[in-house]
Design a protein around this motif. Structure first.
Motif, PDB file in Angstrom:
ATOM      1  N   ALA A  15      30.693  -3.193  21.408  1.00 46.94           N
ATOM      2  CA  ALA A  15      30.216  -4.576  21.353  1.00 46.94           C
ATOM      3  C   ALA A  15      29.592  -4.874  19.990  1.00 46.94           C
ATOM      4  O   ALA A  15      29.810  -5.949  19.413  1.00 46.94           O
ATOM      5  CB  ALA A  15      29.211  -4.830  22.469  1.00 46.94           C
ATOM      6  N   VAL A  16      28.822  -3.919  19.445  1.00 48.98           N
ATOM      7  CA  VAL A  16      28.194  -4.120  18.134  1.00 48.98           C
ATOM      8  C   VAL A  16      29.269  -4.250  17.057  1.00 48.98           C
ATOM      9  O   VAL A  16      29.183  -5.104  16.168  1.00 48.98           O
ATOM     10  CB  VAL A  16      27.221  -2.966  17.825  1.00 48.98           C
ATOM     11  CG1 VAL A  16      26.775  -3.011  16.372  1.00 48.98           C
ATOM     12  CG2 VAL A  16      26.016  -3.028  18.751  1.00 48.98           C
ATOM     13  N   LYS A  17      30.321  -3.428  17.130  1.00 47.41           N
ATOM     14  CA  LYS A  17      31.406  -3.500  16.143  1.00 47.41           C
ATOM     15  C   LYS A  17      32.128  -4.847  16.235  1.00 47.41           C
ATOM     16  O   LYS A  17      32.434  -5.472  15.221  1.00 47.41           O
ATOM     17  CB  LYS A  17      32.408  -2.362  16.360  1.00 47.41           C
ATOM     18  CG  LYS A  17      31.919  -1.025  15.880  1.00 47.41           C
ATOM     19  CD  LYS A  17      32.998   0.023  16.059  1.00 47.41           C
ATOM     20  CE  LYS A  17      32.526   1.384  15.594  1.00 47.41           C
ATOM     21  NZ  LYS A  17      33.551   2.415  15.746  1.00 47.41           N
ATOM     22  N   ILE A  18      32.397  -5.278  17.460  1.00 47.30           N
ATOM     23  CA  ILE A  18      33.077  -6.571  17.646  1.00 47.30           C
ATOM     24  C   ILE A  18      32.207  -7.698  17.094  1.00 47.30           C
ATOM     25  O   ILE A  18      32.709  -8.588  16.383  1.00 47.30           O
ATOM     26  CB  ILE A  18      33.425  -6.798  19.131  1.00 47.30           C
ATOM     27  CG1 ILE A  18      34.516  -5.817  19.565  1.00 47.30           C
ATOM     28  CG2 ILE A  18      33.869  -8.238  19.371  1.00 47.30           C
ATOM     29  CD1 ILE A  18      34.752  -5.787  21.057  1.00 47.30           C
ATOM     30  N   GLN A  19      30.919  -7.663  17.402  1.00 44.46           N
ATOM     31  CA  GLN A  19      30.009  -8.701  16.900  1.00 44.46           C
ATOM     32  C   GLN A  19      29.941  -8.685  15.370  1.00 44.46           C
ATOM     33  O   GLN A  19      29.941  -9.733  14.728  1.00 44.46           O
ATOM     34  CB  GLN A  19      28.606  -8.507  17.484  1.00 44.46           C
ATOM     35  CG  GLN A  19      28.495  -8.874  18.937  1.00 44.46           C
ATOM     36  CD  GLN A  19      27.118  -8.551  19.497  1.00 44.46           C
ATOM     37  OE1 GLN A  19      26.313  -7.873  18.852  1.00 44.46           O
ATOM     38  NE2 GLN A  19      26.856  -9.025  20.712  1.00 44.46           N
ATOM     39  N   ARG A  20      29.922  -7.475  14.796  1.00 44.33           N
ATOM     40  CA  ARG A  20      29.874  -7.363  13.335  1.00 44.33           C
ATOM     41  C   ARG A  20      31.133  -7.966  12.701  1.00 44.33           C
ATOM     42  O   ARG A  20      31.061  -8.693  11.718  1.00 44.33           O
ATOM     43  CB  ARG A  20      29.727  -5.889  12.935  1.00 44.33           C
ATOM     44  CG  ARG A  20      29.567  -5.697  11.430  1.00 44.33           C
ATOM     45  CD  ARG A  20      29.374  -4.255  11.048  1.00 44.33           C
ATOM     46  NE  ARG A  20      30.646  -3.555  11.283  1.00 44.33           N
ATOM     47  CZ  ARG A  20      30.752  -2.320  11.743  1.00 44.33           C
ATOM     48  NH1 ARG A  20      29.676  -1.628  12.054  1.00 44.33           N
ATOM     49  NH2 ARG A  20      31.933  -1.766  11.909  1.00 44.33           N
ATOM     50  N   ILE A  21      32.292  -7.670  13.298  1.00 42.67           N
ATOM     51  CA  ILE A  21      33.552  -8.201  12.771  1.00 42.67           C
ATOM     52  C   ILE A  21      33.596  -9.719  12.901  1.00 42.67           C
ATOM     53  O   ILE A  21      33.967 -10.435  11.968  1.00 42.67           O
ATOM     54  CB  ILE A  21      34.749  -7.531  13.479  1.00 42.67           C
ATOM     55  CG1 ILE A  21      34.839  -6.064  13.060  1.00 42.67           C
ATOM     56  CG2 ILE A  21      36.038  -8.261  13.164  1.00 42.67           C
ATOM     57  CD1 ILE A  21      35.826  -5.248  13.875  1.00 42.67           C
ATOM     58  N   VAL A  22      33.200 -10.245  14.071  1.00 48.14           N
ATOM     59  CA  VAL A  22      33.221 -11.694  14.283  1.00 48.14           C
ATOM     60  C   VAL A  22      32.237 -12.384  13.350  1.00 48.14           C
ATOM     61  O   VAL A  22      32.565 -13.401  12.719  1.00 48.14           O
ATOM     62  CB  VAL A  22      32.923 -12.034  15.765  1.00 48.14           C
ATOM     63  CG1 VAL A  22      32.674 -13.519  15.943  1.00 48.14           C
ATOM     64  CG2 VAL A  22      34.062 -11.579  16.653  1.00 48.14           C
TER      65      VAL A  22
END
Length: 105
Positions: A15-22
């Protein structure tokens, strides 16, 4: 819920990686939009500067043309004046020549 600690950690990291990418993508899009606005403002400012330079150039060119045409006209007037003087002298000399001829006869 019966998730293990490792699965919860994995989901959290994902979730943190997805949020960082978005968030990175949204920041990039915002940067591109802001850059477009900056480029537009720079373009308008440069256009205004060039227009002022062009107006100065046109003013200088028209001033040069004005003085050139004035000088040319003055020369034409001088030529007209000289031509008038020559014609007047010619007429006076002819009149004097006729007068002398009439006095002889």
């Amino acid at each position: 819920g019966n998730l293990t600690r490792d699965e919860l950690y994995y989901r959290h990291v994902s979730a943190v990686k997805i949020q960082r990418i978005v968030r990175g993508y949204l920041t990039f899009v915002s940067f591109i939009e802001d850059m477009g606005k900056v480029i537009l403002v720079q373009s308008l400012a440069r256009r205004k500067i060039q227009q002022e330079k062009y107006e100065d150039f046109c003013w200088a060119a028209s001033t040069i043309q004005f003085w050139y045409r004035r000088k040319k006209q003055e020369e034409l007037v001088k030529l007209d004046y000289i031509w008038d003087v020559i014609v007047a002298q010619s007429a006076a000399r002819r009149w004097l020549a006729k007068r002398r001829v009439m006095e002889i006869h």
